[in-house]
Design a protein around this motif. Structure first.
Motif, short mmCIF file in Angstrom:
data_model
loop_
_atom_site.label_atom_id
_atom_site.label_comp_id
_atom_site.label_asym_id
_atom_site.label_seq_id
_atom_site.Cartn_x
_atom_site.Cartn_y
_atom_site.Cartn_z
N ALA A 4 117.71 48.53 87.98
CA ALA A 4 118.26 47.93 86.76
C ALA A 4 119.05 48.99 86.03
N PRO A 5 120.07 48.60 85.28
CA PRO A 5 120.80 49.60 84.49
C PRO A 5 119.88 50.17 83.43
N PRO A 6 120.11 51.43 83.01
CA PRO A 6 119.25 52.01 81.98
C PRO A 6 119.21 51.11 80.75
N ALA A 7 118.01 50.90 80.25
CA ALA A 7 117.87 50.06 79.06
C ALA A 7 118.32 50.83 77.83
N THR A 8 118.97 50.14 76.92
CA THR A 8 119.31 50.75 75.64
C THR A 8 118.23 50.35 74.66
N PRO A 9 117.54 51.33 74.06
CA PRO A 9 116.48 50.94 73.14
C PRO A 9 117.06 50.20 71.95
N GLY A 10 116.32 49.23 71.45
CA GLY A 10 116.77 48.50 70.27
C GLY A 10 116.89 49.45 69.09
N GLY A 12 116.44 51.66 66.13
CA GLY A 12 115.24 52.23 65.53
C GLY A 12 114.09 52.47 66.49
N LYS A 13 114.26 52.09 67.75
CA LYS A 13 113.16 52.30 68.70
C LYS A 13 113.28 53.69 69.34
N VAL A 14 112.15 54.28 69.56
CA VAL A 14 112.10 55.60 70.18
C VAL A 14 112.13 55.44 71.70
N PRO A 15 113.11 56.05 72.38
CA PRO A 15 113.18 55.90 73.83
C PRO A 15 112.12 56.73 74.55
N VAL A 16 111.46 56.10 75.50
CA VAL A 16 110.32 56.72 76.20
C VAL A 16 110.51 56.57 77.70
N GLY A 17 110.23 57.64 78.44
CA GLY A 17 110.20 57.58 79.89
C GLY A 17 108.77 57.59 80.37
N ILE A 43 110.53 51.52 76.34
CA ILE A 43 110.51 52.23 77.63
C ILE A 43 111.88 52.05 78.27
N THR A 44 112.55 53.15 78.46
CA THR A 44 113.94 53.07 78.95
C THR A 44 114.08 53.53 80.40
N MET A 45 113.07 54.19 80.93
CA MET A 45 113.18 54.67 82.32
C MET A 45 111.78 54.85 82.90
N VAL A 46 111.59 54.41 84.12
CA VAL A 46 110.33 54.63 84.84
C VAL A 46 110.66 55.38 86.12
N LEU A 47 110.04 56.52 86.29
CA LEU A 47 110.28 57.36 87.47
C LEU A 47 109.00 57.47 88.30
N ALA A 48 109.14 57.32 89.60
CA ALA A 48 108.00 57.50 90.51
C ALA A 48 108.30 58.65 91.46
N ASN A 49 107.26 59.42 91.76
CA ASN A 49 107.44 60.48 92.76
C ASN A 49 107.08 59.97 94.16
N VAL A 50 106.53 58.75 94.21
CA VAL A 50 106.10 58.18 95.48
C VAL A 50 106.96 56.94 95.77
N PRO A 51 107.75 56.96 96.83
CA PRO A 51 108.55 55.77 97.15
C PRO A 51 107.63 54.58 97.37
N ILE A 64 113.40 47.13 83.39
CA ILE A 64 113.51 48.54 83.02
C ILE A 64 114.10 49.32 84.19
N ALA A 65 114.95 50.27 83.89
CA ALA A 65 115.55 51.11 84.93
C ALA A 65 114.47 51.93 85.64
N THR A 66 114.63 52.06 86.94
CA THR A 66 113.67 52.84 87.72
C THR A 66 114.41 53.79 88.65
N ALA A 67 113.71 54.83 89.05
CA ALA A 67 114.23 55.70 90.10
C ALA A 67 113.06 56.37 90.79
N VAL A 68 113.28 56.73 92.03
CA VAL A 68 112.29 57.51 92.77
C VAL A 68 112.81 58.94 92.82
N VAL A 69 111.95 59.86 92.40
CA VAL A 69 112.25 61.29 92.50
C VAL A 69 111.19 61.87 93.42
N PRO A 70 111.48 62.02 94.70
CA PRO A 70 110.43 62.43 95.64
C PRO A 70 109.92 63.84 95.34
#
Ligand code: GRF
Length: 221
Positions: A4-10, A12-17, A43-51, A64-70
């Motif tokens: 998903a494209p990176p979410a833009t926080p509404g 006044g919202k605090v962006p959190v990964g 929550i604007t980004m979720v990253l996983a180290n495990v594919p 929410i935008a996601t990515a795998v960072v092995p």
């Protein structure tokens, strides 16, 4: 899964990964809380180290935008730099079942702004298998802790804790399930405090500016 494209926080919202490694039930609790328009964090980004981590599917389902960072086979410093790059402009980071210990390479980018949830009443039973350690330790009360992350393993300043009784007939699975229910209440509560700027530190001791009726301690089932 198409990212998903990176979410833009509404406004006044605090962006959190959120960093995950597995099933992501705590991520789900945070996503559910953040779906409330009055919640102060997005929550604007979720990253996983495990594919293939199931948590990624939960994030994608919430748009929410996601990515795998092995991490496997990757030098720690390179891995942490890749995480920082992939996170984007977040203000806080939540570890939610993230099975890597972070070093100052990462933590230095978010001083005092990384949260973790742990399935034990810290400082007892750090590391893995909190419920198993509680049973083996013979305690009559178990629980969960949200804490700020430092470079140790589950050693950072404690923000909130919850307790559950240990039953005579508990197995690791039944106790862990009861603790998990508690975790899902504790983590959104602590993230709210973080996003609202209500956490301060005095040495190793965290202070939280509590609203009327709030407590840093929850008694679970
Ligand atoms: C939870 O018990 C959490 O406390 C620990 O790892 C587990 C993750 O579960 N840090 P989930 O992926 O959030 O379901």
């Amino acid at each position: 899964m198409s990212p998903a494209p990176p979410a833009t926080p509404g406004a006044g919202k605090v962006p959190v990964g959120v960093l995950v490694s597995g099933r992501g039930s705590n991520l789900q609790a945070l996503l559910d809380a953040a779906a409330d328009p009055t919640f102060p964090a997005a929550i604007t980004m979720v990253l996983a180290n495990v594919p293939g981590a199931y948590a990624l599917e939960r994030a994608a389902a919430a748009g929410i935008a996601t990515a795998v960072v092995p991490s496997k086979g990757v030098p720690r410093e390179d891995f942490e730099r890749a995480l920082l790059h992939a996170l984007g402009p977040v203000e806080w980071v939540c570890l939610a079942g993230f099975m890597r210990v972070l070093t100052p390479t990462f933590l230095g980018a978010f001083p005092g702004r990384v949260l973790n949830i742990h399935p034990a009443l810290l400082p007892a039973f750090p590391g893995t298998h909190g419920a198993r350690q509680a049973l083996e330790g013979g305690v009559v009360q178990a629980g969960a802790t949200v804490h700020l992350v430092d470079a140790g393993v589950d050693t950072g300043p404690i923000l909130a804790q919850g307790t559950v009784a240990v039953h005579d007939d508990d197995t690791e699975a039944t106790l862990a399930a009861r603790i998990l229910t508690l975790e899902h209440r504790l983590y959104p509560m602590a993230l709210r405090w973080a996003a609202e700027g209500r956490i301060t530190l005095e040495g190793r001791r965290a202070r939280v500016a509590l609203a009327p009726g709030e407590s840093r301690w929850i008694v679970g089932e």
